[in-house]
Design a protein around this motif. Structure first.
Motif: not given
Lengths: 116, 518
Positions: A1-9, A40-47, A66-74
């Protein structure tokens, strides 16, 4: 999953930057949108990445997202949508006004310079 | 906890929608509300500055939630001084906009103006990096509206560039915030300051990337070379009062750098060591040079002023990047001076436009009001170029003095002095072509005569210059205060303890939660 998310970003950012450097209003706006998706995806991943874990405390749940990145992304999504709308309207206005969709400064010719 | 502290954000936030909803069709009511709001802001911010002047750190917890989980608004010497500066500047800019009729040339000027104030004041007061981002966006989205106020193709075009550049900046800011959050797990500045200290020398990569990204973002706001491309066009094309208000916006970037890099990523911190000396200082020197060369090279007066803003920001950043108590004090002194001087110059540019219909640096026949405008320009140019006796000279001396102990002292001295000379030549050339050579051109019979600018415009510009004179006269006292301010910045313990140890909701569980995190 890490590879997928980071390559997507990475791919989104690269495509976004490429489009921004086209310096025509439509590709640039598309590029900006891609960049905001990437961020936005990056912010998700930061938590830290977790799947299927709730962000709200509940009985019987062991792992939490972590709920905080979700609030940040919103917040970031709302702001970037608003900003994109503004830039679309501005770019449209500039394009209709001058029949030219370049976003960089035109190089003025000699007689134009004398006029202005 | 003082409730006054949130008022500079709340007051414009309430006033702006009220102006849009209730006074949309009545420019008179809008003007009264807007001016009354700004005067109230000055009263509030002066009170706050007075309260903070003895070193108190004021704190307001929104919803009574304790930091770092709640949002906090913090006022110390630096932020209260910046909000006071903003509201004083806003008053004169607003008076000019009313006097010159700029606010009638498009819709919703006053509402956008108030929103812009809300964003700027919020950015100065917030104690949380994510809220800094949010307030940046508030001030930016208002500035997009103001930037294209009264329309026109050139302005729209410059507006698109300005918006796009700032959108890219915002994206970068979010990347920086994500990186910081991933490393430290918090975005509250005081909390971050403590946690970053805990990061050992073996795990510096992430936090170093984060701090460099953040520095880039603030450098975009401060228009530091090589991230200054957005500034000349957008400031030159923006309506003059708007450009004058924008003079404080570049300082938001400088403020953020001072705040974040004294408190969170301080020079002693191993992870981010060398950032100022190796990267920031050369960039600042280059932007000082480029700005002043731009002053000499500009073909139109508005571009000239825009480049002088880049140059003066370069000067501020040179002082900041030396990062000693003395140099930060000098930078703070110069920030106030350059804000007032740049705003005055933008307004004077508009007076020139009113006098002679265009801003090309070519001699044209003199028209009504040119003599007074020439006098004002002369004074503002002296201030901006840093000639004695005005405060630019004092500020420059302070910066040169602060450079003595720096290892780059030779470079700083050389760049500052040579670029000052260049800017003096540039301003002298512009002034002599626009105002002096004009005497030798005879008026064409058929030429339409420009109307004389209103008295209120002159009052606004004159007051800004008057403030500059006052600032020069009280330079000693001002500098003493800046020194105290800088001392407070370099000893952030009180700020951190006030933010983190003031009880609020959740205060009993804060300690446990923190231990669990680490």
């Amino acid at each position: 999953m890490e590879l997928l998310v980071s390559s997507a970003i990475g791919i989104l950012t690269a495509a976004g930057l490429y489009l921004v450097m086209r310096l025509r209003s439509f590709p640039v706006i598309l590029g900006i949108s891609l960049l905001t998706y990437a961020v936005n995806v990056f912010l998700f991943a930061s938590g830290r990445l977790t799947t299927g874990s709730p962000p709200i405390l509940r009985y019987g749940v062991e792992t939490y997202a972590d709920p905080l990145p979700q609030a940040l992304v919103l917040t970031a999504i709302v702001i970037s949508f608003g900003m994109t709308a503004v830039v679309v309207m501005l770019a449209l206005g500039a394009y209709l006004g001058s029949d030219d969709d370049h976003v960089d400064d035109p190089v003025p010719s000699e007689d134009e310079e004398a006029q202005s | 906890m003082t409730h006054w502290l949130i008022l500079p954000v709340i007051l414009p936030a309430i006033l702006a929608p009220f102006i849009v909803l209730a006074a949309r069709y009545h420019i008179g009511i809008q003007r009264v509300l807007s001016v009354a709001g700004v005067i109230a802001l000055i009263a509030i911010t002066a009170g706050l500055a007075w309260q903070a002047s003895d070193g108190t750190v004021m704190l307001y917890q929104l919803g009574d939630w304790a930091a770092p989980f709640g949002i906090v608004v913090v006022g110390d010497r630096l932020s209260t001084m910046m909000v006071l500066l903003t509201s004083v500047l806003a008053l004169f800019v607003l008076l000019y906009a009313i006097g010159s009729g700029w606010d009638e040339r498009g819709r919703h000027f006053h509402a956008l103006f108030q929103f812009q104030l809300m964003g700027i004041l919020g950015a100065f007061l917030t104690g949380d990096l994510f809220n800094l981002f949010v307030f940046f966006e508030v001030l930016l989205i208002a500035s997009y509206g103001l930037m294209i106020h009264s329309g026109g193709n050139e302005r729209l075009r410059a507006g698109v560039q300005y918006v796009l550049f700032n959108l890219l900046g915002s994206t970068l800011f979010l990347f920086a915030l994500g990186a910081i959050y991933a490393e430290a797990g918090t975005l509250n500045m005081a909390d971050l300051a403590q946690r970053v200290q805990l990061i050992g020398p073996e795990a510096t990569v992430g936090i170093r990337i984060a701090s460099v990204l953040l520095l880039l973002v603030f450098a975009i706001k401060a228009a530091l070379v090589p991230l200054h491309f957005w500034l000349p066009s957008s400031y030159a094309e923006a309506p003059a009062p708007v450009a004058a208000l924008f003079a404080i916006m570049t300082k938001v970037g400088a403020y953020a750098i001072i705040r974040v890099y004294t408190m969170i990523f301080s020079p002693e911190l191993e992870a981010t060591a060398g950032l100022h000396g190796w990267w920031l200082l050369p960039a600042a020197l280059v932007s000082l040079a480029i700005g002043m060369v731009g002053v000499l090279a500009a073909k139109k007066l508005d571009r000239l002023v825009a480049f002088s803003v880049i140059g003066s920001m370069g000067m501020v950043m040179v002082a900041i990047s030396m990062f000693t108590e003395v140099s930060i004090a000098a930078a703070l002194y110069y920030i106030i001076h350059s804000t007032l001087a740049a705003a005055a110059l933008f307004l004077i540019t508009d007076l020139v436009r009113a006098c002679r219909m265009n801003l090309n640096l070519t001699p044209m026949a003199p028209v009504a009001g040119a003599a007074l405008t020439a006098g004002l320009f002369f004074m503002a140019a002296i201030a901006m170029a840093g000639l004695p006796p005005l405060s630019g000279f004092v500020g420059k001396l302070l910066i040169l003095q602060a450079a003595f102990t720096d290892e780059m002292a030779v470079w700083v001295w050389a760049t500052v002095l040579i670029s000052s000379l260049i800017s003096v030549v540039g301003f002298a050339r512009a002034g002599s072509v626009v105002f002096w050579k004009a005497q030798s051109v005879t008026q064409e019979e058929t030429a339409e005569v420009a109307p004389q600018p209103s008295a209120l415009s002159y009052v606004a510009v004159g007051s800004l210059l008057g403030l500059l004179v006052l600032y020069t006269v009280f330079a000693g006292r001002a500098h003493a205060y800046m020194t105290e301010m800088s001392a407070q910045l370099f000893a952030p313990d009180r700020y951190i303890s006030t933010v983190l140890e003031t009880p609020g909701k959740l205060s009993e569980t804060v300690g446990e939660k923190k231990e669990g995190d680490n």
